[in-house]
Design an enzyme around this catalytic site. Structure first.
Site, mmCIF file in Angstrom:
data_model
loop_
_atom_site.group_PDB
_atom_site.id
_atom_site.type_symbol
_atom_site.label_atom_id
_atom_site.label_comp_id
_atom_site.label_asym_id
_atom_site.label_seq_id
_atom_site.Cartn_x
_atom_site.Cartn_y
_atom_site.Cartn_z
ATOM 1 N N GLU A 96 -38.290 6.628 11.805
ATOM 2 C CA GLU A 96 -37.319 5.691 11.220
ATOM 3 C C GLU A 96 -36.309 6.425 10.350
ATOM 4 O O GLU A 96 -36.627 7.475 9.778
ATOM 5 C CB GLU A 96 -38.065 4.672 10.342
ATOM 6 N N ASP A 97 -35.115 5.877 10.254
ATOM 7 C CA ASP A 97 -34.115 6.439 9.352
ATOM 8 C C ASP A 97 -34.419 6.063 7.914
ATOM 9 O O ASP A 97 -34.458 6.898 7.022
ATOM 10 C CB ASP A 97 -32.705 5.964 9.751
ATOM 11 N N ILE A 98 -34.643 4.759 7.691
ATOM 12 C CA ILE A 98 -34.851 4.282 6.326
ATOM 13 C C ILE A 98 -35.728 3.035 6.328
ATOM 14 O O ILE A 98 -35.593 2.187 7.209
ATOM 15 C CB ILE A 98 -33.479 4.014 5.647
ATOM 16 N N ASP A 100 -36.734 -0.198 4.108
ATOM 17 C CA ASP A 100 -36.179 -0.982 2.996
ATOM 18 C C ASP A 100 -37.181 -2.095 2.663
ATOM 19 O O ASP A 100 -38.174 -1.855 1.971
ATOM 20 C CB ASP A 100 -34.815 -1.505 3.482
ATOM 21 N N THR A 101 -37.003 -3.295 3.210
ATOM 22 C CA THR A 101 -37.982 -4.363 2.968
ATOM 23 C C THR A 101 -39.317 -4.055 3.648
ATOM 24 O O THR A 101 -40.358 -4.565 3.246
ATOM 25 C CB THR A 101 -37.479 -5.718 3.528
ATOM 26 N N GLY A 102 -39.282 -3.253 4.697
ATOM 27 C CA GLY A 102 -40.490 -2.938 5.464
ATOM 28 C C GLY A 102 -40.645 -3.829 6.681
ATOM 29 O O GLY A 102 -41.527 -3.610 7.517
ATOM 30 N N THR A 104 -38.796 -4.129 9.393
ATOM 31 C CA THR A 104 -38.577 -3.451 10.675
ATOM 32 C C THR A 104 -39.771 -2.576 11.033
ATOM 33 O O THR A 104 -40.272 -2.620 12.162
ATOM 34 C CB THR A 104 -37.287 -2.593 10.621
ATOM 35 N N LYS A 128 -36.682 3.163 0.547
ATOM 36 C CA LYS A 128 -36.263 2.415 -0.651
ATOM 37 C C LYS A 128 -37.475 1.590 -1.092
ATOM 38 O O LYS A 128 -37.507 0.373 -0.930
ATOM 39 C CB LYS A 128 -35.132 1.438 -0.282
ATOM 40 N N ASP A 156 -25.199 3.828 9.306
ATOM 41 C CA ASP A 156 -23.845 3.277 9.392
ATOM 42 C C ASP A 156 -23.554 2.215 8.343
ATOM 43 O O ASP A 156 -24.458 1.703 7.678
ATOM 44 C CB ASP A 156 -23.648 2.624 10.762
HETATM 45 P P1 5GP Z 1 -35.994 -3.157 6.610
HETATM 46 O O1 5GP Z 1 -36.437 -3.943 7.787
HETATM 47 O O2 5GP Z 1 -37.031 -2.183 6.102
HETATM 48 O O3 5GP Z 1 -35.489 -4.065 5.505
HETATM 49 O O4 5GP Z 1 -34.702 -2.367 7.017
HETATM 50 C C1 5GP Z 1 -34.745 -1.226 7.803
HETATM 51 C C2 5GP Z 1 -33.454 -1.030 8.556
HETATM 52 O O5 5GP Z 1 -32.335 -1.537 7.822
HETATM 53 C C3 5GP Z 1 -33.178 0.450 8.723
HETATM 54 O O6 5GP Z 1 -33.724 0.933 9.925
HETATM 55 C C4 5GP Z 1 -31.655 0.500 8.709
HETATM 56 O O7 5GP Z 1 -31.152 0.270 10.005
HETATM 57 C C5 5GP Z 1 -31.256 -0.660 7.821
HETATM 58 N N1 5GP Z 1 -31.005 -0.211 6.425
HETATM 59 C C6 5GP Z 1 -31.772 -0.429 5.337
HETATM 60 N N2 5GP Z 1 -31.222 0.117 4.235
HETATM 61 C C7 5GP Z 1 -30.080 0.697 4.636
HETATM 62 C C8 5GP Z 1 -29.068 1.469 3.965
HETATM 63 O O8 5GP Z 1 -29.098 1.746 2.758
HETATM 64 N N3 5GP Z 1 -28.063 1.928 4.744
HETATM 65 C C9 5GP Z 1 -27.953 1.677 6.073
HETATM 66 N N4 5GP Z 1 -26.914 2.165 6.712
HETATM 67 N N5 5GP Z 1 -28.884 0.972 6.735
HETATM 68 C C10 5GP Z 1 -29.940 0.491 6.023
#
Ligand code: 5GP
Length: 177
Positions: A96-98, A100-102, A104, A128, A156
């Site tokens: 994974e790139d990042i 955040d909430t978890g 994904t 994060k 992006d």
């Molecule tokens: P989650 O499901 O954990 O909230 O979000 C994960 C996905 O949200 C990441 O794979 C990414 O595509 C997008 N995302 C979360 N935070 C960021 C951020 O700071 N910058 C960008 N460009 N994408 C983010």
């Protein structure tokens, strides 16, 4: 106008990617591993990680989306899937790139676990942690960051900035707020 502040430069990213590749190789040695790159954000990280990985690596791609602009919609959509024969009884690493909430990562793990891999771990470049709403932690993390919207190195903002070689923080100027 947008303002970009460098958070991790190319040198720092390369060093971390090499460390992660070596830690992963320490686990699997010469056993086959299927690395799953989640498109599009993890593509630079996944390619660099695999270029530095010395073992027997296969590469698969998944495409999910949950973000619109700078906010997570919370709704995960799978836009590209993987066939079960490429996962069943294999050692799998989701890249994974990042996180955040978890949401994904949790969605991806559930999706892959249904295909009965031999083992499954996850590796993210950025985390994060502070934003987590789902109880999930990546097995390997490059950098833990604050609640910042980051771009570059695959990440992006509405499809822009993926090609930056560094990871930066996108700050909007007062005029855009
Ligand atoms: P989650 O499901 O954990 O909230 O979000 C994960 C996905 O949200 C990441 O794979 C990414 O595509 C997008 N995302 C979360 N935070 C960021 C951020 O700071 N910058 C960008 N460009 N994408 C983010």
């Amino acid at each position: 106008m947008e303002n970009i502040e460098v958070l991790f430069n190319e040198k720092v990213i390369n060093k971390k990617v090499k460390e992660l590749a070596s830690e992963l190789y320490d686990i699997y040695g010469d056993n086959e591993v299927v690395f799953i790159c989640t498109l599009k954000g993890a593509v630079f990280f996944a390619c660099d990680l695999l270029k530095n990985y010395k073992g027997d690596a296969r590469m698969e791609f998944l495409r999910v989306s949950s973000y619109k602009g700078m906010e997570s919609t919370g709704k995960i959509e799978l836009n590209l899937s993987i066939s079960e024969e490429n996962i069943k009884n294999k050692n799998v690493v989701i890249i994974e790139d990042i996180v955040d909430t978890g949401n994904t990562l949790s969605f991806l793990c559930d999706y892959i676990n249904k295909m009965n891999p031999k083992s499954l771990i996850t590796c993210t470049l950025l985390d994060k942690k502070i934003k987590r709403v789902v109880d999930i932690d990546p097995t390997y993390t490059g950098f833990v960051i604050d609640d910042l919207f980051v771009i570059g190195y695959g990440l992006d903002y509405d499809e822009k900035y993926r090609n930056l070689p560094y990871i930066g923080v996108l700050r909007k100027t007062k005029k855009d707020l």
